[in-house]
Design an enzyme around this catalytic site. Structure first.
Site, PDB file in Angstrom:
ATOM      1  N   GLY A 265      82.520  77.435  50.305  1.00 15.54           N
ATOM      2  CA  GLY A 265      81.546  78.475  50.053  1.00 15.54           C
ATOM      3  C   GLY A 265      81.823  79.329  48.844  1.00 15.54           C
ATOM      4  O   GLY A 265      82.960  79.482  48.405  1.00 15.54           O
TER       5      GLY A 265
ATOM      6  N   ASP B 284      79.216  82.080  52.600  1.00 16.18           N
ATOM      7  CA  ASP B 284      80.193  80.983  52.570  1.00 16.18           C
ATOM      8  C   ASP B 284      79.669  79.701  53.205  1.00 16.18           C
ATOM      9  O   ASP B 284      80.273  79.137  54.116  1.00 16.18           O
ATOM     10  CB  ASP B 284      81.506  81.420  53.226  1.00 16.18           C
ATOM     11  CG  ASP B 284      81.266  82.183  54.529  1.00 16.18           C
ATOM     12  OD1 ASP B 284      80.106  82.422  54.874  1.00 16.18           O
ATOM     13  OD2 ASP B 284      82.253  82.533  55.193  1.00 16.18           O
ATOM     14  N   THR B 285      78.542  79.207  52.723  1.00 19.51           N
ATOM     15  CA  THR B 285      78.046  77.886  53.080  1.00 19.51           C
ATOM     16  C   THR B 285      79.069  76.834  52.645  1.00 19.51           C
ATOM     17  O   THR B 285      79.729  76.997  51.630  1.00 19.51           O
ATOM     18  CB  THR B 285      76.706  77.633  52.360  1.00 19.51           C
ATOM     19  OG1 THR B 285      75.754  78.570  52.824  1.00 19.51           O
ATOM     20  CG2 THR B 285      76.200  76.229  52.609  1.00 19.51           C
ATOM     21  N   VAL B 286      79.202  75.735  53.400  1.00 23.53           N
ATOM     22  CA  VAL B 286      80.159  74.689  53.042  1.00 23.53           C
ATOM     23  C   VAL B 286      79.424  73.432  52.593  1.00 23.53           C
ATOM     24  O   VAL B 286      78.244  73.236  52.910  1.00 23.53           O
ATOM     25  CB  VAL B 286      81.091  74.344  54.228  1.00 23.53           C
ATOM     26  CG1 VAL B 286      81.820  75.589  54.703  1.00 23.53           C
ATOM     27  CG2 VAL B 286      80.307  73.712  55.380  1.00 23.53           C
TER      28      VAL B 286
END
Length: 416
Positions: A55, A236-238
């Protein structure tokens, strides 16, 4: 003025594909290791590369080790799949499962809770070979939403359903996923002590803001509170991008969405061309490209950043192309003119084939370049090839626009 910081990797002269000129290549030439073992023995070639991100946002120093470890585990998971002969799309899904299972990432387990105290996740995956795409939005009760997206992609490859129907997305995807063998997981079990603590803290702040004033000022306070809670710390996207032994690319992304979002809100991780993009080279495009994004979903959706970055990577200078794409298509985009701060990050992989000499050896090479960029306070990434002994990670901190360009990787593959 937007600041720019970059550190350029040593660009090895690999285009000649001369083995004697590549003693310091990050990858070992598995073919050359086996060529002396007997002319009749067919060498076992292992190839592929993975780049992941935890992220773009702010990564707490207290959790720095956990972010590094989960990136390394995700890389290893994907590489294990590549070594077993899996294609890029399966390897990238495996990496995302590892990232979703971590309680420290905002995806799957430990995702941000919405206003109702529930977890709703978005995810998507794209196969560069077939150009098929699968996505789910605001799905609840599934531990690994990327598996649902991947299953939807697989179903799409089988063709359309009767009467022109398409597989479900959104809330209806839960029942569809369970009916297709993906186990359910109660939303309350997906919450962690970290996500629950953040939810209670955010809820108290919002309630306090509502009590401070009424009317116009109340609305202003509520809006400011929402903006603060959805700052860079919550973005904080992965995601991950992969190239396999055959040169196919794939990309995936997964997210729990913004903290305290309204129920049913769908972010960039479920939108076509916004969360991820993957496209094999063709007659018009000399490079295969794969992109995964992170950041404020609304910013990424309005600019379709994943697809824009992929298109930019067809330019000869990858570093300059990404810089211009982030500056012109994202930061200075007319679609984001009203935003005080544009928040986002991308990881980008591109590759092209190179014929080995002499041709009779029937071996090809794939040149792999990978970059990442972000406008947030930090971004955590990890990368690994199928012939590396362990994954490498990097957590970059920089205000303004940041571009990182790492050395070229060289993969040896069979001549298809």
């Amino acid at each position: 003025m937007i600041g720019l910081s970059s550190y350029a990797g040593v660009m090895e002269s690999l285009m000649n594909c001369d083995e004697e000129q590549q003693p310091s290549s990050p990858l070992t030439n598995s073919w050359s290791k086996n060529q002396d073992s007997g002319k009749n023995q067919k060498p076992k070639l292992v190839g592929g590369f993975v780049l992941v991100h935890a992220g773009a946002g702010y990564h707490s120093e207290s959790k720095a080790k956990e972010y590094k470890h989960v990136c390394k585990r995700a890389c290893q998971r994907a590489v294990d799949q590549l070594k077993a002969g899996a294609l890029a799309v399966e390897a990238v899904a495996a990496a995302l499962v590892e990232l979703e299972d971590s309680p420290f990432t905002n995806a799957g387990m430990g995702s941000n809770l919405n206003l109702s105290g529930e977890i709703e996740c978005d995810a998507s995956i794209m196969d560069g070979k077939s150009l098929h795409y699968g996505a789910v939005g605001a799905i609840s009760g599934i531990k690994n939403p990327v598996l649902v997206a991947n299953r939807l992609l697989s179903e799409a490859q089988k063709g359309k359903l009767s009467a022109g129907r398409i597989p479900p997305v959104g809330r209806g995807a839960h029942d569809w996923a369970v009916s297709h063998g993906i186990p359910p997981c109660p939303s309350e079990k997906m919450a962690t002590k970290f996500s629950l603590s953040a939810y209670k803290r955010n809820k108290r702040k919002m309630e306090l803001a509502e009590k401070i004033d009424t009317g116009h000022n109340q609305a202003k306070k509520r809006r400011q509170s929402s903006e603060n809670e959805n700052g860079s710390g919550c973005l904080d996207t992965v995601g991950a991008v992969v190239v396999d032994l055959e040169g196919n690319v794939a990309a995936a992304v997964s997210s729990g969405g913004l903290a305290m979002k309204h129920p049913g809100r769908v972010g960039q991780a479920a939108h076509y061309g916004c969360g991820c993009w993957a496209e094999n080279a063709c007659n018009m495009n000399p490079y295969s490209t794969a992109v995964s994004t992170s950041g404020c979903g609304e910013h990424l959706i309005r600019t379709m950043l994943a697809r824009e970055c992929s298109a930019a990577m067809q330019s000869e200078d990858a570093h300059q192309a990404l810089l211009e794409a982030m500056q012109n298509k994202f930061i200075s985009s007319p679609f984001l003119a009203s935003e005080d701060r544009v928040l986002g990050g991308v990881i980008v992989l591109r590759c092209c084939r190179c014929v080995e000499a002499p041709p009779s050896q029937n071996i090809q090479g794939i040149l792999v370049e990978f970059l990442w960029s972000h406008t947030t306070e930090s971004m955590c990434v990890g990368y690994m090839s199928a012939q590396d002994s362990k994954a490498k990670e990097n957590r970059s901190h920089k205000t303004g626009l940041f571009i990182c360009f790492t050395p070229v990787y060289f993969l040896h593959v069979p001549n298809m």
